[in-house]
Design a protein around this motif. Structure first.
Motif, short mmCIF file in Angstrom:
data_model
loop_
_atom_site.label_atom_id
_atom_site.label_comp_id
_atom_site.label_asym_id
_atom_site.label_seq_id
_atom_site.Cartn_x
_atom_site.Cartn_y
_atom_site.Cartn_z
N ASP A 168 37.74 32.86 98.79
CA ASP A 168 36.78 33.46 99.70
C ASP A 168 35.34 33.03 99.43
O ASP A 168 34.51 33.01 100.34
N THR A 169 35.03 32.69 98.18
CA THR A 169 33.65 32.38 97.79
C THR A 169 33.64 31.16 96.88
O THR A 169 34.52 31.00 96.04
N ALA A 170 32.61 30.34 97.04
CA ALA A 170 32.41 29.18 96.17
C ALA A 170 30.99 29.20 95.63
O ALA A 170 30.06 29.67 96.29
N TYR A 171 30.86 28.69 94.42
CA TYR A 171 29.57 28.53 93.76
C TYR A 171 29.52 27.13 93.19
O TYR A 171 30.55 26.53 92.90
N ALA A 172 28.31 26.62 92.99
CA ALA A 172 28.20 25.28 92.43
C ALA A 172 26.92 25.12 91.64
O ALA A 172 25.92 25.79 91.89
N LEU A 173 26.99 24.19 90.70
CA LEU A 173 25.84 23.75 89.93
C LEU A 173 25.71 22.24 90.14
O LEU A 173 26.59 21.48 89.77
N TYR A 174 24.62 21.84 90.79
CA TYR A 174 24.35 20.44 91.05
C TYR A 174 23.36 19.97 89.99
O TYR A 174 22.28 20.52 89.85
N VAL A 175 23.75 18.96 89.22
CA VAL A 175 22.96 18.46 88.10
C VAL A 175 22.51 17.03 88.41
O VAL A 175 23.33 16.17 88.71
N GLN A 176 21.20 16.80 88.32
CA GLN A 176 20.63 15.48 88.55
C GLN A 176 19.80 15.06 87.35
O GLN A 176 19.02 15.84 86.82
N LEU A 177 20.01 13.83 86.94
CA LEU A 177 19.19 13.20 85.90
C LEU A 177 18.48 12.01 86.50
O LEU A 177 19.04 11.33 87.36
N PRO A 178 17.27 11.73 86.04
CA PRO A 178 16.57 10.56 86.57
C PRO A 178 17.31 9.27 86.22
O PRO A 178 17.87 9.15 85.13
N ASP A 179 17.33 8.34 87.16
CA ASP A 179 17.93 7.03 86.90
C ASP A 179 17.13 6.33 85.82
O ASP A 179 15.92 6.47 85.73
N GLY A 180 17.81 5.58 84.97
CA GLY A 180 17.14 4.80 83.93
C GLY A 180 16.56 5.63 82.81
O GLY A 180 15.57 5.24 82.20
N LEU A 181 17.17 6.77 82.52
CA LEU A 181 16.70 7.61 81.42
C LEU A 181 16.80 6.79 80.13
O LEU A 181 17.88 6.31 79.77
N PRO A 182 15.69 6.59 79.43
CA PRO A 182 15.73 5.76 78.22
C PRO A 182 16.66 6.34 77.14
O PRO A 182 16.81 7.56 77.03
N VAL A 183 17.25 5.45 76.38
CA VAL A 183 18.10 5.85 75.26
C VAL A 183 17.28 6.70 74.31
O VAL A 183 16.12 6.41 74.04
N GLY A 184 17.86 7.75 73.84
CA GLY A 184 17.17 8.63 72.91
C GLY A 184 16.53 9.84 73.57
O GLY A 184 16.18 10.79 72.89
N HIS A 185 16.39 9.82 74.90
CA HIS A 185 15.87 10.98 75.59
C HIS A 185 17.01 11.98 75.80
O HIS A 185 18.10 11.60 76.19
N VAL A 186 16.74 13.23 75.55
CA VAL A 186 17.75 14.28 75.63
C VAL A 186 18.02 14.60 77.11
O VAL A 186 17.10 15.05 77.81
N PRO A 187 19.25 14.37 77.59
CA PRO A 187 19.54 14.60 79.01
C PRO A 187 19.21 16.02 79.47
O PRO A 187 18.66 16.21 80.54
N SER A 188 19.52 17.01 78.65
CA SER A 188 19.31 18.40 79.07
C SER A 188 17.83 18.73 79.29
O SER A 188 17.50 19.65 80.03
N GLN A 189 16.94 17.97 78.68
CA GLN A 189 15.51 18.23 78.84
C GLN A 189 14.93 17.54 80.07
O GLN A 189 13.79 17.82 80.46
N HIS A 190 15.69 16.66 80.70
CA HIS A 190 15.20 15.93 81.87
C HIS A 190 16.00 16.26 83.14
O HIS A 190 15.69 15.72 84.20
N ALA A 191 16.96 17.13 83.01
CA ALA A 191 17.84 17.42 84.14
C ALA A 191 17.20 18.40 85.11
O ALA A 191 16.43 19.29 84.73
N ILE A 192 17.56 18.22 86.37
CA ILE A 192 17.22 19.19 87.41
C ILE A 192 18.52 19.91 87.74
O ILE A 192 19.52 19.28 88.12
#
Length: 153
Positions: A103-127
């Protein structure tokens, strides 16, 4: 005698959770869900119809998918799945939870910038974008799915 009752209860509960997961793990992938049941189609359409600026693969659930699983939280059962954009799985992801009654759906849409440099923490740059106004319990459930990814830190 108490030990055996406790052991028996643990086996029953564990077996129930495993059965719930087994019922869905091998049967559904999120990218096949809408074609499997008209109720899922209607529920998903209701969720995304008022959302703006969602990519086509999110609107149609047409990306790459992992097997879905049945999960329970405080007595509420959900069919949970993950989907990602074809050719861009790391940067574009979707985590969904359908109530067991479809009856109901929920979602989490996660976007990271393209070309995130190695060593950058994904969770700190995610929308992170919530779809369907999930309550705190459902948000936690979906965030736990995201955090299971070994590349997410």
């Amino acid at each position: 005698m108490s030990f055996f009752k406790t052991l028996f209860a643990a086996l029953i509960l564990g077996g129930s959770a495993a059965a719930l997961a087994a019922d869905t793990d091998t049967q559904f992938h999120l990218n096949e869900l809408l074609s499997s049941d008209v109720t899922y189609q209607e529920t998903w359409r209701d969720l995304v119809e008022d959302e703006s600026r969602l990519p086509e693969w999110v609107m149609n659930l047409s990306g790459d998918a992992r097997p879905m699983q049945g999960l329970e939280d405080d007595g509420d059962k959900y069919l949970v799945g993950q989907l990602c954009a074809v050719q861009n799985c790391f940067n574009q992801r979707l985590y969904t939870a359908f109530t067991w009654d479809k009856d109901t759906a929920y979602a989490l849409y996660v976007q990271l910038p393209d070309g995130l440099p190695v060593g950058h923490v994904p969770s700190q740059h995610a929308i992170l974008r919530w779809l369907g106004e999930p309550n705190e319990a459902v948000q936690t459930l979906l965030l736990e799915q995201l955090q299971k990814d070994p590349n997410w830190y």
